[in-house]
Design an enzyme around this catalytic site. Structure first.
Site, PDB file in Angstrom:
ATOM      1  N   HIS A 279       0.843  -1.193   0.000  1.00 35.84           N
ATOM      2  CA  HIS A 279       0.000   0.000   0.000  1.00 35.84           C
ATOM      3  C   HIS A 279       0.881   1.246   0.000  1.00 35.84           C
ATOM      4  O   HIS A 279       2.053   1.198   0.408  1.00 35.84           O
ATOM      5  CB  HIS A 279      -0.923   0.002   1.212  1.00 35.84           C
ATOM      6  CG  HIS A 279      -1.997  -1.038   1.128  1.00 35.84           C
ATOM      7  ND1 HIS A 279      -3.021  -1.133   2.041  1.00 35.84           N
ATOM      8  CD2 HIS A 279      -2.215  -2.030   0.233  1.00 35.84           C
ATOM      9  CE1 HIS A 279      -3.826  -2.116   1.708  1.00 35.84           C
ATOM     10  NE2 HIS A 279      -3.346  -2.691   0.619  1.00 35.84           N
TER      11      HIS A 279
ATOM     12  N   GLU B 277       0.851   3.872   1.865  1.00 40.04           N
ATOM     13  CA  GLU B 277       1.319   4.265   3.197  1.00 40.04           C
ATOM     14  C   GLU B 277       2.531   3.438   3.607  1.00 40.04           C
ATOM     15  O   GLU B 277       3.519   3.966   4.137  1.00 40.04           O
ATOM     16  CB  GLU B 277       0.229   4.063   4.255  1.00 40.04           C
ATOM     17  CG  GLU B 277      -1.085   4.722   3.958  1.00 40.04           C
ATOM     18  CD  GLU B 277      -2.064   3.769   3.267  1.00 40.04           C
ATOM     19  OE1 GLU B 277      -1.790   3.346   2.118  1.00 40.04           O
ATOM     20  OE2 GLU B 277      -3.092   3.449   3.856  1.00 40.04           O
TER      21      GLU B 277
ATOM     22  N   CYS C  76      -6.026   1.088   5.662  1.00 37.46           N
ATOM     23  CA  CYS C  76      -6.562  -0.194   6.107  1.00 37.46           C
ATOM     24  C   CYS C  76      -6.010  -0.484   7.507  1.00 37.46           C
ATOM     25  O   CYS C  76      -5.182   0.265   8.031  1.00 37.46           O
ATOM     26  CB  CYS C  76      -6.155  -1.297   5.134  1.00 37.46           C
ATOM     27  SG  CYS C  76      -4.384  -1.691   5.175  1.00 37.46           S
TER      28      CYS C  76
ATOM     29  N   CYS D 170      -2.087  -0.946   7.591  1.00 37.86           N
ATOM     30  CA  CYS D 170      -1.366   0.320   7.445  1.00 37.86           C
ATOM     31  C   CYS D 170      -1.555   1.193   8.680  1.00 37.86           C
ATOM     32  O   CYS D 170      -0.636   1.918   9.077  1.00 37.86           O
ATOM     33  CB  CYS D 170      -1.806   1.053   6.181  1.00 37.86           C
ATOM     34  SG  CYS D 170      -1.169   0.276   4.673  1.00 37.86           S
TER      35      CYS D 170
END
Length: 156
Positions: A78, A80, A106, A109
């Site tokens: 992801h 992040e 999410c 993260c």
């Protein structure tokens, strides 16, 4: 009265910065090779961008995020996570920084965000699960949702 006016000016400045950095994260998302969803992230500390990231496969892997059934491959990182690991390899510290990300984090993260010392998260699209933002709130991390199209700015 003067103190309230100064706070309003400061708040308006912060909102303007938040919108600009989020727009930059949106542009950065365009670097992603993912077809289903492109996500961009910037980590900003003291008005300096100290890291950036977008969703994609790990370094050295093929730049294909989805399998033949259009399902995201399990090893795709992801945005992040990419930004946080990138700052971890630098001489910078994310302690007290703000993360600007185009989609709310999410759960996985959110854990990385908490552990990295980031104190604010600003986002413009809501992820299908609210588990990440719930965990961030529980950890005392400030959340800001911005709808860039409809000029909505809300602290959560």
């Amino acid at each position: 009265m003067e103190r309230e006016k100064n706070r309003e000016v400061t708040d308006n400045k912060q909102e303007a910065f938040d919108k600009r950095y989020l727009e930059m994260a949106t542009i950065w998302a365009g670097n992603s090779y993912c077809k289903r969803r492109q996500v961009g992230a910037l980590i900003v500390k003291e008005k300096m961008i100290i890291s950036d990231g977008y969703n994609g496969t790990p370094s050295g892997f093929e730049n294909i995020c989805e399998d033949e059934n259009n399902v995201t491959k399990p090893y795709v990182l992801h945005a992040e996570a990419n930004a946080i690991t990138k700052v971890a390899k630098s001489n910078n510290s994310s302690e007290g920084a703000t993360l600007y990300v185009t989609t709310s984090p999410c759960l996985e993260c959110a854990k990385l965000i908490i552990q990295s010392g980031i104190k604010r998260v600003v986002y413009c699209n809501k992820y299908h699960s609210s588990d990440g933002p719930k965990l961030l709130k529980r950890a005392g991390i400030e959340l800001v949702y911005i709808d860039l199209q409809n000029n909505i700015y809300e602290q959560q």
